[in-house]
Design a protein around this motif. Sequence first.
Motif, PDB file in Angstrom:
ATOM      1  N   THR A 244       0.858  -1.168   0.000  1.00 14.62           N
ATOM      2  CA  THR A 244       0.000   0.000   0.000  1.00 14.62           C
ATOM      3  C   THR A 244       0.903   1.229   0.000  1.00 14.62           C
ATOM      4  O   THR A 244       2.098   1.126  -0.276  1.00 14.62           O
ATOM      5  CB  THR A 244      -0.949  -0.027   1.216  1.00 14.62           C
ATOM      6  OG1 THR A 244      -1.836   1.097   1.150  1.00 14.62           O
ATOM      7  CG2 THR A 244      -0.188   0.000   2.537  1.00 14.62           C
ATOM      8  N   ASN A 245       0.345   2.412   0.280  1.00 17.27           N
ATOM      9  CA  ASN A 245       1.185   3.602   0.424  1.00 17.27           C
ATOM     10  C   ASN A 245       1.238   4.007   1.888  1.00 17.27           C
ATOM     11  O   ASN A 245       0.627   3.372   2.746  1.00 17.27           O
ATOM     12  CB  ASN A 245       0.676   4.740  -0.467  1.00 17.27           C
ATOM     13  CG  ASN A 245      -0.747   5.156  -0.142  1.00 17.27           C
ATOM     14  OD1 ASN A 245      -1.199   5.040   1.000  1.00 17.27           O
ATOM     15  ND2 ASN A 245      -1.479   5.619  -1.129  1.00 17.27           N
ATOM     16  N   ARG A 246       1.958   5.058   2.181  1.00 17.42           N
ATOM     17  CA  ARG A 246       2.187   5.408   3.591  1.00 17.42           C
ATOM     18  C   ARG A 246       0.906   5.825   4.307  1.00 17.42           C
ATOM     19  O   ARG A 246       0.807   5.707   5.531  1.00 17.42           O
ATOM     20  CB  ARG A 246       3.235   6.518   3.708  1.00 17.42           C
ATOM     21  CG  ARG A 246       2.809   7.864   3.183  1.00 17.42           C
ATOM     22  CD  ARG A 246       3.783   8.965   3.599  1.00 17.42           C
ATOM     23  NE  ARG A 246       3.397  10.249   3.041  1.00 17.42           N
ATOM     24  CZ  ARG A 246       2.474  11.038   3.585  1.00 17.42           C
ATOM     25  NH1 ARG A 246       1.856  10.658   4.693  1.00 17.42           N
ATOM     26  NH2 ARG A 246       2.177  12.196   3.029  1.00 17.42           N
ATOM     27  N   THR A 247      -0.112   6.317   3.578  1.00 17.96           N
ATOM     28  CA  THR A 247      -1.363   6.708   4.222  1.00 17.96           C
ATOM     29  C   THR A 247      -2.351   5.559   4.305  1.00 17.96           C
ATOM     30  O   THR A 247      -3.371   5.660   4.980  1.00 17.96           O
ATOM     31  CB  THR A 247      -2.038   7.861   3.460  1.00 17.96           C
ATOM     32  OG1 THR A 247      -2.459   7.400   2.175  1.00 17.96           O
ATOM     33  CG2 THR A 247      -1.091   9.038   3.301  1.00 17.96           C
ATOM     34  N   LYS A 248      -2.050   4.471   3.566  1.00 21.43           N
ATOM     35  CA  LYS A 248      -2.946   3.317   3.494  1.00 21.43           C
ATOM     36  C   LYS A 248      -4.302   3.689   2.903  1.00 21.43           C
ATOM     37  O   LYS A 248      -5.322   3.035   3.182  1.00 21.43           O
ATOM     38  CB  LYS A 248      -3.109   2.652   4.861  1.00 21.43           C
ATOM     39  CG  LYS A 248      -1.803   2.066   5.391  1.00 21.43           C
ATOM     40  CD  LYS A 248      -1.980   1.427   6.748  1.00 21.43           C
ATOM     41  CE  LYS A 248      -0.695   0.717   7.191  1.00 21.43           C
ATOM     42  NZ  LYS A 248       0.477   1.608   7.255  1.00 21.43           N
ATOM     43  N   ALA A 249      -4.329   4.740   2.087  1.00 27.92           N
ATOM     44  CA  ALA A 249      -5.537   5.161   1.391  1.00 27.92           C
ATOM     45  C   ALA A 249      -5.271   5.139  -0.109  1.00 27.92           C
ATOM     46  O   ALA A 249      -4.330   5.766  -0.586  1.00 27.92           O
ATOM     47  CB  ALA A 249      -5.961   6.562   1.832  1.00 27.92           C
ATOM     48  N   PHE A 250      -6.062   4.392  -0.839  1.00 27.39           N
ATOM     49  CA  PHE A 250      -5.914   4.228  -2.286  1.00 27.39           C
ATOM     50  C   PHE A 250      -4.489   3.805  -2.653  1.00 27.39           C
ATOM     51  O   PHE A 250      -3.909   4.265  -3.618  1.00 27.39           O
ATOM     52  CB  PHE A 250      -6.330   5.512  -3.016  1.00 27.39           C
ATOM     53  CG  PHE A 250      -7.813   5.697  -3.048  1.00 27.39           C
ATOM     54  CD1 PHE A 250      -8.568   5.196  -4.103  1.00 27.39           C
ATOM     55  CD2 PHE A 250      -8.474   6.342  -2.010  1.00 27.39           C
ATOM     56  CE1 PHE A 250      -9.949   5.335  -4.126  1.00 27.39           C
ATOM     57  CE2 PHE A 250      -9.859   6.487  -2.023  1.00 27.39           C
ATOM     58  CZ  PHE A 250     -10.599   5.985  -3.086  1.00 27.39           C
TER      59      PHE A 250
END
Length: 333
Positions: A244-250
């Motif tokens: 995922t990415n660091r924000t865990k969003a999209f």
Amino acid sequence: MNYEEFIEYVKENLAACYKDIILTEEIDNNGLHKEGQQKELDKCEVVVQKVVKNNGIQLDAVSIYEEGERVSPNIYLKPFYDSYMMGKPLDFVMTEIVFRYRNEKAETDFDYIDLNEYDEIKNDIVLRLINYERNKDMLEGCPYIKYLDLAISFRYVIKESALGLASILITNREFERWKISVDELYRKALSNSMQKYPWCMEPLSKLVLECFDDRIKNELNQEIVDVLQSNDNLDLGVNLYVMTNRTKAFGAGCILYDDVISNFARVQEANVFILPSSVHEVMLLPEEDDISAQFLLELLTEANRSSVGLIDLLSDNIYYYDRNADEITICNV
């Protein structure tokens, strides 16, 4: 009171509730109202509308506009109705809506944004990977790139806060004024996404251990805990990773990042199955002789049906990265 009646009640009474809370705070703090405060609040407007989210899901949202304001956070009403149905008094629920609005407004610090000025906003445009078929209606009104059974769309990030990312979809209206190609937009959005929201990857077993960390420590002796934590995939028996990415969003869009999948395949010395578990993350599984693509597809389908909310669903297909061809394709099962 059914849901439709609740929506109508909010529409008719939220402005008065908002005004009462503001004026009560002024009395508590100063002993009197600010000059003109009451007149300004009399002009505040409550707007209830249906907001189209990912996969065409429509949610009822309310916004409060004070005099002169052009933008306002959307407060989604279904959770508040659920609280009311579970027994919360209606006046308490209305107060919660007001405080949620004020918190989100303070966190995001909404200001008017001129999306027509590409040079002013270009460094805050990011990409999102969404399902193509389920978002066809929305995609007709915005620039996008078809990718496998998915679509790459573009958003302008207003602000990142503790509440998440506040963003606006880039539509054809502003895109056509920019006089740039969709490929140029993609390159800029990809670069921004990789810089602002870098990918991160962990073995699935490590994430499971983190989720149940306290329980594991309470029920197992420290020696067993140490063994589990030092053997990434020992307890699950599968070499599965979550990206995922660091924000865990999209974070599913990370599969588009330069060399991420190819480097993973090189380190694993194998081709890779990619399971699009949601719009927020994907699972990576190095190919082995005993891995059945049909089983993985059934696993994904069952997860999408039972665990992944429709608003977060990305795809019912699994993907396959061939390191010799350096290409991701839909896996034929």
